[in-house]
Design a protein around this motif. Sequence first.
Motif, PDB file in Angstrom:
ATOM      1  N   ARG A 176       0.838  -1.209   0.000  1.00 51.81           N
ATOM      2  CA  ARG A 176       0.000   0.000   0.000  1.00 51.81           C
ATOM      3  C   ARG A 176       0.866   1.249   0.000  1.00 51.81           C
ATOM      4  O   ARG A 176       0.645   2.177  -0.776  1.00 51.81           O
ATOM      5  N   ALA A 177       1.875   1.289   0.870  1.00 53.29           N
ATOM      6  CA  ALA A 177       2.732   2.481   0.967  1.00 53.29           C
ATOM      7  C   ALA A 177       3.562   2.666  -0.304  1.00 53.29           C
ATOM      8  O   ALA A 177       3.641   3.774  -0.854  1.00 53.29           O
ATOM      9  N   SER A 178       4.180   1.592  -0.784  1.00 46.47           N
ATOM     10  CA  SER A 178       5.013   1.722  -1.979  1.00 46.47           C
ATOM     11  C   SER A 178       4.162   2.048  -3.202  1.00 46.47           C
ATOM     12  O   SER A 178       4.616   2.762  -4.097  1.00 46.47           O
ATOM     13  N   GLY A 179       2.937   1.563  -3.245  1.00 46.57           N
ATOM     14  CA  GLY A 179       2.052   1.875  -4.370  1.00 46.57           C
ATOM     15  C   GLY A 179       1.774   3.358  -4.481  1.00 46.57           C
ATOM     16  O   GLY A 179       1.804   3.930  -5.574  1.00 46.57           O
ATOM     17  N   VAL A 180       1.537   3.997  -3.337  1.00 43.22           N
ATOM     18  CA  VAL A 180       1.275   5.444  -3.331  1.00 43.22           C
ATOM     19  C   VAL A 180       2.516   6.206  -3.787  1.00 43.22           C
ATOM     20  O   VAL A 180       2.440   7.108  -4.626  1.00 43.22           O
ATOM     21  N   VAL A 181       3.673   5.837  -3.249  1.00 44.79           N
ATOM     22  CA  VAL A 181       4.916   6.522  -3.626  1.00 44.79           C
ATOM     23  C   VAL A 181       5.246   6.251  -5.094  1.00 44.79           C
ATOM     24  O   VAL A 181       5.693   7.156  -5.814  1.00 44.79           O
ATOM     25  N   LEU A 182       5.016   5.035  -5.552  1.00 49.50           N
ATOM     26  CA  LEU A 182       5.304   4.701  -6.952  1.00 49.50           C
ATOM     27  C   LEU A 182       4.451   5.491  -7.933  1.00 49.50           C
ATOM     28  O   LEU A 182       4.925   5.850  -9.017  1.00 49.50           O
ATOM     29  N   VAL A 183       3.211   5.785  -7.571  1.00 50.32           N
ATOM     30  CA  VAL A 183       2.363   6.599  -8.456  1.00 50.32           C
ATOM     31  C   VAL A 183       3.015   7.952  -8.689  1.00 50.32           C
ATOM     32  O   VAL A 183       3.113   8.432  -9.825  1.00 50.32           O
ATOM     33  N   VAL A 184       3.508   8.568  -7.633  1.00 48.54           N
ATOM     34  CA  VAL A 184       4.172   9.877  -7.758  1.00 48.54           C
ATOM     35  C   VAL A 184       5.455   9.737  -8.575  1.00 48.54           C
ATOM     36  O   VAL A 184       5.704  10.525  -9.495  1.00 48.54           O
ATOM     37  N   LEU A 185       6.277   8.743  -8.250  1.00 44.41           N
ATOM     38  CA  LEU A 185       7.549   8.564  -8.958  1.00 44.41           C
ATOM     39  C   LEU A 185       7.341   8.260 -10.441  1.00 44.41           C
ATOM     40  O   LEU A 185       8.036   8.811 -11.300  1.00 44.41           O
ATOM     41  N   ILE A 186       6.401   7.394 -10.748  1.00 39.97           N
ATOM     42  CA  ILE A 186       6.175   7.007 -12.150  1.00 39.97           C
ATOM     43  C   ILE A 186       5.621   8.167 -12.965  1.00 39.97           C
ATOM     44  O   ILE A 186       6.098   8.440 -14.072  1.00 39.97           O
ATOM     45  N   PHE A 187       4.618   8.873 -12.420  1.00 37.10           N
ATOM     46  CA  PHE A 187       4.063   9.988 -13.187  1.00 37.10           C
ATOM     47  C   PHE A 187       5.069  11.128 -13.319  1.00 37.10           C
ATOM     48  O   PHE A 187       5.116  11.803 -14.350  1.00 37.10           O
ATOM     49  N   GLY A 188       5.895  11.354 -12.307  1.00 39.02           N
ATOM     50  CA  GLY A 188       6.975  12.344 -12.431  1.00 39.02           C
ATOM     51  C   GLY A 188       7.967  11.941 -13.500  1.00 39.02           C
ATOM     52  O   GLY A 188       8.396  12.759 -14.319  1.00 39.02           O
ATOM     53  N   HIS A 189       8.328  10.667 -13.511  1.00 37.68           N
ATOM     54  CA  HIS A 189       9.256  10.139 -14.517  1.00 37.68           C
ATOM     55  C   HIS A 189       8.681  10.289 -15.926  1.00 37.68           C
ATOM     56  O   HIS A 189       9.362  10.762 -16.847  1.00 37.68           O
ATOM     57  N   LEU A 190       7.424   9.907 -16.090  1.00 37.20           N
ATOM     58  CA  LEU A 190       6.785  10.012 -17.402  1.00 37.20           C
ATOM     59  C   LEU A 190       6.642  11.464 -17.850  1.00 37.20           C
ATOM     60  O   LEU A 190       6.848  11.781 -19.027  1.00 37.20           O
ATOM     61  N   PHE A 191       6.301  12.356 -16.927  1.00 39.65           N
ATOM     62  CA  PHE A 191       6.139  13.761 -17.285  1.00 39.65           C
ATOM     63  C   PHE A 191       7.460  14.348 -17.770  1.00 39.65           C
ATOM     64  O   PHE A 191       7.514  14.992 -18.823  1.00 39.65           O
ATOM     65  N   VAL A 192       8.531  14.121 -17.015  1.00 37.34           N
ATOM     66  CA  VAL A 192       9.825  14.698 -17.381  1.00 37.34           C
ATOM     67  C   VAL A 192      10.343  14.108 -18.684  1.00 37.34           C
ATOM     68  O   VAL A 192      10.892  14.824 -19.525  1.00 37.34           O
ATOM     69  N   ASN A 193      10.142  12.808 -18.880  1.00 35.09           N
ATOM     70  CA  ASN A 193      10.697  12.168 -20.068  1.00 35.09           C
ATOM     71  C   ASN A 193       9.842  12.320 -21.320  1.00 35.09           C
ATOM     72  O   ASN A 193      10.373  12.354 -22.428  1.00 35.09           O
ATOM     73  N   LEU A 194       8.525  12.406 -21.167  1.00 32.98           N
ATOM     74  CA  LEU A 194       7.668  12.361 -22.344  1.00 32.98           C
ATOM     75  C   LEU A 194       6.885  13.640 -22.611  1.00 32.98           C
ATOM     76  O   LEU A 194       6.424  13.850 -23.737  1.00 32.98           O
TER      77      LEU A 194
END
Length: 147
Positions: free
Chosen positions: A29-47
């Motif tokens: 549950r905790a890593s899922g919440v943090v991963l949403v932020v990390l993944i969308f940040g990664h996608l935003f910066v890269n794409l």
Amino acid sequence: MTTIDAPRTPVNRTRRGVNLEKWGWMYMRASGVVLVVLIFGHLFVNLVAGEGVKQIDFAFVAGKLTDPFWIVWDTLLLWLALIHGANGMRTLVNDYVTKPKVRAALHFALASSTAVLLILGTLVIYTFDPCPAGADPELVASFCSTL
């Protein structure tokens, strides 16, 4: 005949120690919440930011991996995603594999592959050389000297 206790009946717990299933559930549950932020940040910066997907080349990655912020970001993304996925696979193995020896072998394979990928991924992030010797100056980052 099997009897089912009432829903609020206290359970006699004879096993003491750390409840790994509970901690695995909480981690997901905790890593899922943090991963949403990390993944969308990664996608935003890269794409999305800058020129979009056209900007992604060796120099772009090299520039990101010289910034301590992105090193930490990518390390967190790597570790959280791999452990999250491995924990999910462990849960699937526990749910569907009934033979103890097969379950143990799959757990070993899962733990081994996760450890190898974590070690290799972390090594890539922290030992990446953005200015490799003898590289074509057109392909490396602009901050690399052309000597």
